[in-house]
Write a protein that holds these residues in place. Sequence first.
Motif, PDB file in Angstrom:
ATOM      1  N   GLY A 123      27.349  44.381  46.030  1.00  0.00           N
ATOM      2  CA  GLY A 123      26.588  44.122  44.803  1.00  0.00           C
ATOM      3  C   GLY A 123      27.360  44.522  43.552  1.00  0.00           C
ATOM      4  N   VAL A 124      28.015  45.685  43.606  1.00  0.00           N
ATOM      5  CA  VAL A 124      28.799  46.152  42.451  1.00  0.00           C
ATOM      6  C   VAL A 124      29.971  45.212  42.193  1.00  0.00           C
ATOM      7  N   VAL A 125      30.615  44.735  43.251  1.00  0.00           N
ATOM      8  CA  VAL A 125      31.725  43.782  43.102  1.00  0.00           C
ATOM      9  C   VAL A 125      31.231  42.491  42.456  1.00  0.00           C
ATOM     10  N   LEU A 126      30.043  42.024  42.837  1.00  0.00           N
ATOM     11  CA  LEU A 126      29.480  40.816  42.230  1.00  0.00           C
ATOM     12  C   LEU A 126      29.241  41.018  40.727  1.00  0.00           C
ATOM     13  N   ILE A 127      28.717  42.180  40.379  1.00  0.00           N
ATOM     14  CA  ILE A 127      28.475  42.486  38.956  1.00  0.00           C
ATOM     15  C   ILE A 127      29.805  42.549  38.207  1.00  0.00           C
ATOM     16  N   TYR A 128      30.800  43.180  38.802  1.00  0.00           N
ATOM     17  CA  TYR A 128      32.131  43.275  38.184  1.00  0.00           C
ATOM     18  C   TYR A 128      32.704  41.871  37.953  1.00  0.00           C
ATOM     19  N   ASN A 129      32.604  41.024  38.957  1.00  0.00           N
ATOM     20  CA  ASN A 129      33.119  39.646  38.836  1.00  0.00           C
ATOM     21  C   ASN A 129      32.365  38.874  37.750  1.00  0.00           C
ATOM     22  N   LYS A 130      31.050  39.115  37.672  1.00  0.00           N
ATOM     23  CA  LYS A 130      30.252  38.453  36.649  1.00  0.00           C
ATOM     24  C   LYS A 130      30.713  38.890  35.258  1.00  0.00           C
ATOM     25  N   LEU A 131      30.977  40.183  35.085  1.00  0.00           N
ATOM     26  CA  LEU A 131      31.458  40.696  33.802  1.00  0.00           C
ATOM     27  C   LEU A 131      32.842  40.131  33.480  1.00  0.00           C
ATOM     28  N   GLN A 132      33.717  40.071  34.471  1.00  0.00           N
ATOM     29  CA  GLN A 132      35.065  39.515  34.263  1.00  0.00           C
ATOM     30  C   GLN A 132      34.973  38.046  33.823  1.00  0.00           C
ATOM     31  N   GLU A 133      34.093  37.295  34.460  1.00  0.00           N
ATOM     32  CA  GLU A 133      33.914  35.881  34.115  1.00  0.00           C
ATOM     33  C   GLU A 133      33.385  35.735  32.687  1.00  0.00           C
ATOM     34  N   PHE A 134      32.440  36.602  32.324  1.00  0.00           N
ATOM     35  CA  PHE A 134      31.897  36.580  30.962  1.00  0.00           C
ATOM     36  C   PHE A 134      33.004  36.840  29.944  1.00  0.00           C
ATOM     37  N   LEU A 135      33.827  37.857  30.182  1.00  0.00           N
ATOM     38  CA  LEU A 135      34.928  38.179  29.269  1.00  0.00           C
ATOM     39  C   LEU A 135      35.931  37.033  29.179  1.00  0.00           C
ATOM     40  N   LYS A 136      36.201  36.416  30.330  1.00  0.00           N
ATOM     41  CA  LYS A 136      37.143  35.294  30.368  1.00  0.00           C
ATOM     42  C   LYS A 136      36.604  34.132  29.525  1.00  0.00           C
ATOM     43  N   ASN A 137      35.298  33.883  29.617  1.00  0.00           N
ATOM     44  CA  ASN A 137      34.687  32.806  28.829  1.00  0.00           C
ATOM     45  C   ASN A 137      34.756  33.084  27.329  1.00  0.00           C
ATOM     46  N   LYS A 138      34.774  34.363  26.967  1.00  0.00           N
ATOM     47  CA  LYS A 138      34.879  34.749  25.558  1.00  0.00           C
ATOM     48  C   LYS A 138      36.337  34.808  25.097  1.00  0.00           C
ATOM     49  N   GLY A 139      37.278  34.489  25.980  1.00  0.00           N
ATOM     50  CA  GLY A 139      38.699  34.470  25.615  1.00  0.00           C
ATOM     51  C   GLY A 139      39.395  35.798  25.795  1.00  0.00           C
ATOM     52  N   ILE A 140      38.716  36.779  26.409  1.00  0.00           N
ATOM     53  CA  ILE A 140      39.318  38.099  26.613  1.00  0.00           C
ATOM     54  C   ILE A 140      39.987  38.114  27.979  1.00  0.00           C
ATOM     55  N   VAL A 141      41.285  38.389  27.981  1.00  0.00           N
ATOM     56  CA  VAL A 141      42.031  38.425  29.248  1.00  0.00           C
ATOM     57  C   VAL A 141      42.729  39.771  29.398  1.00  0.00           C
ATOM     58  N   GLU A 142      42.912  40.148  30.640  1.00  0.00           N
ATOM     59  CA  GLU A 142      43.579  41.405  30.956  1.00  0.00           C
ATOM     60  C   GLU A 142      45.084  41.242  30.755  1.00  0.00           C
ATOM     61  N   ILE A 143      45.708  42.297  30.220  1.00  0.00           N
ATOM     62  CA  ILE A 143      47.167  42.293  30.055  1.00  0.00           C
ATOM     63  C   ILE A 143      47.779  42.716  31.385  1.00  0.00           C
ATOM     64  N   ASP A 144      48.608  41.848  31.928  1.00  0.00           N
ATOM     65  CA  ASP A 144      49.284  42.161  33.190  1.00  0.00           C
ATOM     66  C   ASP A 144      50.413  43.139  32.886  1.00  0.00           C
ATOM     67  N   ALA A 145      50.316  44.362  33.389  1.00  0.00           N
ATOM     68  CA  ALA A 145      51.277  45.396  33.024  1.00  0.00           C
ATOM     69  C   ALA A 145      52.088  45.913  34.212  1.00  0.00           C
ATOM     70  N   MET A 146      51.499  45.996  35.382  1.00  0.00           N
ATOM     71  CA  MET A 146      52.158  46.619  36.539  1.00  0.00           C
ATOM     72  C   MET A 146      53.462  45.908  36.873  1.00  0.00           C
ATOM     73  N   ASN A 147      54.540  46.712  36.986  1.00  0.00           N
ATOM     74  CA  ASN A 147      55.888  46.240  37.329  1.00  0.00           C
ATOM     75  C   ASN A 147      56.480  45.289  36.283  1.00  0.00           C
ATOM     76  N   GLN A 148      55.906  45.261  35.100  1.00  0.00           N
ATOM     77  CA  GLN A 148      56.447  44.428  34.019  1.00  0.00           C
ATOM     78  C   GLN A 148      57.395  45.273  33.170  1.00  0.00           C
ATOM     79  N   VAL A 149      58.303  44.613  32.463  1.00  0.00           N
ATOM     80  CA  VAL A 149      59.194  45.313  31.543  1.00  0.00           C
ATOM     81  C   VAL A 149      58.326  45.903  30.427  1.00  0.00           C
TER      82      VAL A 149
END
Length: 196
Positions: A123-149
């Motif tokens: 259930g918590v994972v579903l809520i997290y995914n729902k929040l991620q989808e909402f943010l994505k629809n608003k144009g907010i994306v996560e900065i990919d940082a791990m192992n990046q320069v």
Amino acid sequence: MENTEQEEKEVKVEGETNVQPETDNSDNDSKKSKKNRKQRKEDEAKDKEIEELKAQVEEQKDRYLRLSAEFDNYRKRTLKERADMLKTANGDTLSGMLPVLDDLERAMQSMEKATDVAAVREGVVLIYNKLQEFLKNKGIVEIDAMNQVFDTDLHEAITKIPAPTEDLKGKVVDVIQKGYKIDTKVIRYAKVVVGE
């Protein structure tokens, strides 16, 4: 008789000389009056032109003042519209988050009575995914940082540690807090650990 002729000549000569200056005076007077009339006409034309120019200047001043006032009103109106739009946009964003909040409240209520941890986790994972989808629809994306320069435009270095491998030197080896951006604008820098 000779005397009389001579007197007549003198009178004629005198008369001619007398008549001529009178003619010169009247010619001079008429020339002066013509000159004065011409000067008056020129002065009147100049005065008329000055009045026209003054009227044009006043008209331009009036137009400038009206245009300035109109621009000032436009500026104030657009500032007010922009402020109203920001308020409305915030309201739209927050109203979109309300369903996620509702889901979190339901999850918290079910956690109190739940015995199946896997179901709660799901259930918590579903809520997290729902929040991620909402943010994505608003144009907010996560900065990919791990192992990046390491990039100071995207990352904020919390600390530096010796790199576990040679290829991780100058790269992000751990992400302490995720960063986010809207399109190309960073709204939160990723807090990272950099290998050296």
